[in-house]
Design an enzyme around this catalytic site. Structure first.
Site, PDB file in Angstrom:
ATOM      1  N   HIS A 133      33.817  -8.159  -9.418  1.00  0.00           N
ATOM      2  CA  HIS A 133      34.904  -7.437 -10.226  1.00  0.00           C
ATOM      3  C   HIS A 133      35.858  -6.112  -9.777  1.00  0.00           C
ATOM      4  CE1 HIS A 133      36.201  -6.741 -14.580  1.00  0.00           C
ATOM      5  NE2 HIS A 133      35.974  -8.016 -14.852  1.00  0.00           N
TER       6      HIS A 133
ATOM      7  N   GLU B 250      42.568 -13.520  -9.508  1.00  0.00           N
ATOM      8  CA  GLU B 250      42.859 -13.251 -10.881  1.00  0.00           C
ATOM      9  C   GLU B 250      43.788 -12.329 -10.869  1.00  0.00           C
ATOM     10  OE1 GLU B 250      39.826 -10.714 -13.326  1.00  0.00           O
ATOM     11  OE2 GLU B 250      38.716 -11.998 -11.939  1.00  0.00           O
TER      12      GLU B 250
ATOM     13  N   GLU C 140      32.857 -13.334  -6.480  1.00  0.00           N
ATOM     14  CA  GLU C 140      34.278 -13.129  -6.883  1.00  0.00           C
ATOM     15  C   GLU C 140      34.803 -11.649  -6.588  1.00  0.00           C
ATOM     16  OE1 GLU C 140      36.590 -13.618 -11.231  1.00  0.00           O
ATOM     17  OE2 GLU C 140      35.003 -14.898 -10.685  1.00  0.00           O
TER      18      GLU C 140
ATOM     19  N   HIS D  49      40.944 -18.902 -12.905  1.00  0.00           N
ATOM     20  CA  HIS D  49      40.517 -17.888 -13.943  1.00  0.00           C
ATOM     21  C   HIS D  49      40.993 -18.176 -15.132  1.00  0.00           C
ATOM     22  CE1 HIS D  49      40.895 -13.429 -15.495  1.00  0.00           C
ATOM     23  NE2 HIS D  49      39.688 -13.516 -14.736  1.00  0.00           N
TER      24      HIS D  49
END
Length: 381
Positions: free
Chosen positions: A185, A235, A209, A284
């Site tokens: 994140h 994303e 990710e 995403h």
């Protein structure tokens, strides 16, 4: 056929939908939104609508070129997301006009089913086991978890071990026949990511990710090289130009968002670019029904597709679920861990217009949490 009306709807829990209507009674739906900036994107959709009103909706690429380039200042999350939703609606209209699903217009399907995954937490590890067990019980064969909550800029031994312990818990519940992805994140520095990723390799995550923030893309290659764990990102990338350096850095999985990265039109090109780097695509999508429907249409027609994110049961969905805004929930069923292809026209769903209009009257004002480190300084969420 001419476009006669473009509307936007601010619907709970945190989404923005748009509807493009024509003089022949057909309407297409899209989902233009930046999470936490829905009102801003709504204004951008209104501005871009000037380029579409009174026009034939059929030449989608012509409209995409004008929406993205007919201004001196281009790109970025707000404008790209506004374009994305309108682009989705134009593809939905095209399919409905011809009576075929969008995946047929993209060259035809290459698969009958799309594997999906669901989110299980990870900020607080206390309920991870129960969350994973519930996802398995629902039929999912893959989940995604956060690597950690607030992380120190230079993580302590306890923080690093905590990441490994979280993943170990999840792997124990899943066994060897199901998959888990780990979402960093953007909370870790590049140096911290390089310390943590090699420790996760024995637990075989499907991918890690966003190990670093997108603005540190120049450090991504070193992160990729530090471990055999496949790295995923995307994303917060909005175009082929944004994805090219990430692919050159060696990412294994590209994660464009159909509601952020220019819609169906641009994501299909991002997928083709990724294919030239032997990278897979895992779109995403922690968003609503139209974004997911558009993602599935691209997935059905994309050879290098890996897995699809979806938001059913995600923690953001308080007060509403994406299933609340469709008349037929069948296309979003995943009893066997996958969503199955149908021949329904357009994006393949029927939006419950009454439910959307009712929800818009209440609207929402969703904002992401703002986190701090122990010393009071800003921490990445």
């Amino acid at each position: 056929m001419k476009i006669t009306r473009i509307e936007t709807f601010l619907v709970a829990p945190r989404w923005l939908l748009c509807r493009v209507e024509t003089d022949e009674g057909l309407a297409g739906w899209g989902e233009p939104v930046v999470e936490g900036r829905a009102e801003t994107v709504r204004a951008a959709v209104g501005e871009l609508s000037d380029l579409l009103m009174g026009e034939d909706p059929a030449p989608i690429e012509h409209h995409w070129q004008r929406m993205t380039k007919a201004a001196f200042y281009r790109g970025g999350p707000v404008l790209s997301s506004a374009v994305a939703g309108l682009d989705q609606a134009l593809w939905d209209l095209a399919g409905k006009r011809l009576g075929v699903p969008v995946h047929r217009l993209l060259g035809g399907p290459v698969r009958d089913r799309v594997r999906v995954y669901g989110w299980v937490g990870g900020d607080d590890p206390a309920r991870l086991r129960d969350a994973v067990a519930a996802r398995v019980e629902s039929g999912l064969t893959a989940v995604k978890m956060n690597a950690a909550g607030v992380v120190s800029r230079s993580p302590t031994v306890r923080e690093i071990d905590g990441v490994v312990e979280r993943l170990s818990q999840v792997r124990e519940v899943l066994g060897d026949d199901r998959d888990v992805a780990v979402d960093f994140h953007g909370r870790f520095t590049a140096a911290a990511a390089r310390r943590v990723l090699p420790l996760l390799e024995p637990l075989r995550p499907m991918f890690a990710e966003e190990p670093v923030l997108p603005e540190f893309g120049h450090l991504l290659e070193a992160v990729v090289r530090c471990s055999p764990v496949p790295v995923a990102t995307g994303e917060r990338l909005y175009s082929r130009g944004d994805f090219l350096p990430a692919l050159q850095a060696g990412i294994a999985v590209a994660q464009p968002d159909l509601s952020h990265a220019g819609g169906v039109s641009e994501v299909r090109r991002i997928a083709a670019l990724a294919e030239t780097y032997d990278a897979l695509v895992a779109p995403h999508c922690p968003l609503g029904p139209v974004a997911l429907a558009a993602s599935l249409q691209v997935a059905f027609a994309t050879p290098n597709f890996l897995i699809q994110e979806q938001s059913i049961g995600i923690h953001y969905n308080r007060g509403a679920e994406l299933l609340d805004y469709v008349l037929d929930t069948g296309p979003f069923g995943f009893a066997d861990g996958a969503m199955h292809r149908t021949d329904a026209a357009g994006l393949g769903i029927e939006v419950d217009e009454d439910a959307v209009r009712t929800a818009d009257r209440a609207g929402h004002r969703w904002r992401p949490p703002v986190w701090s480190h122990r010393d009071g300084s800003f921490a990445e969420w």
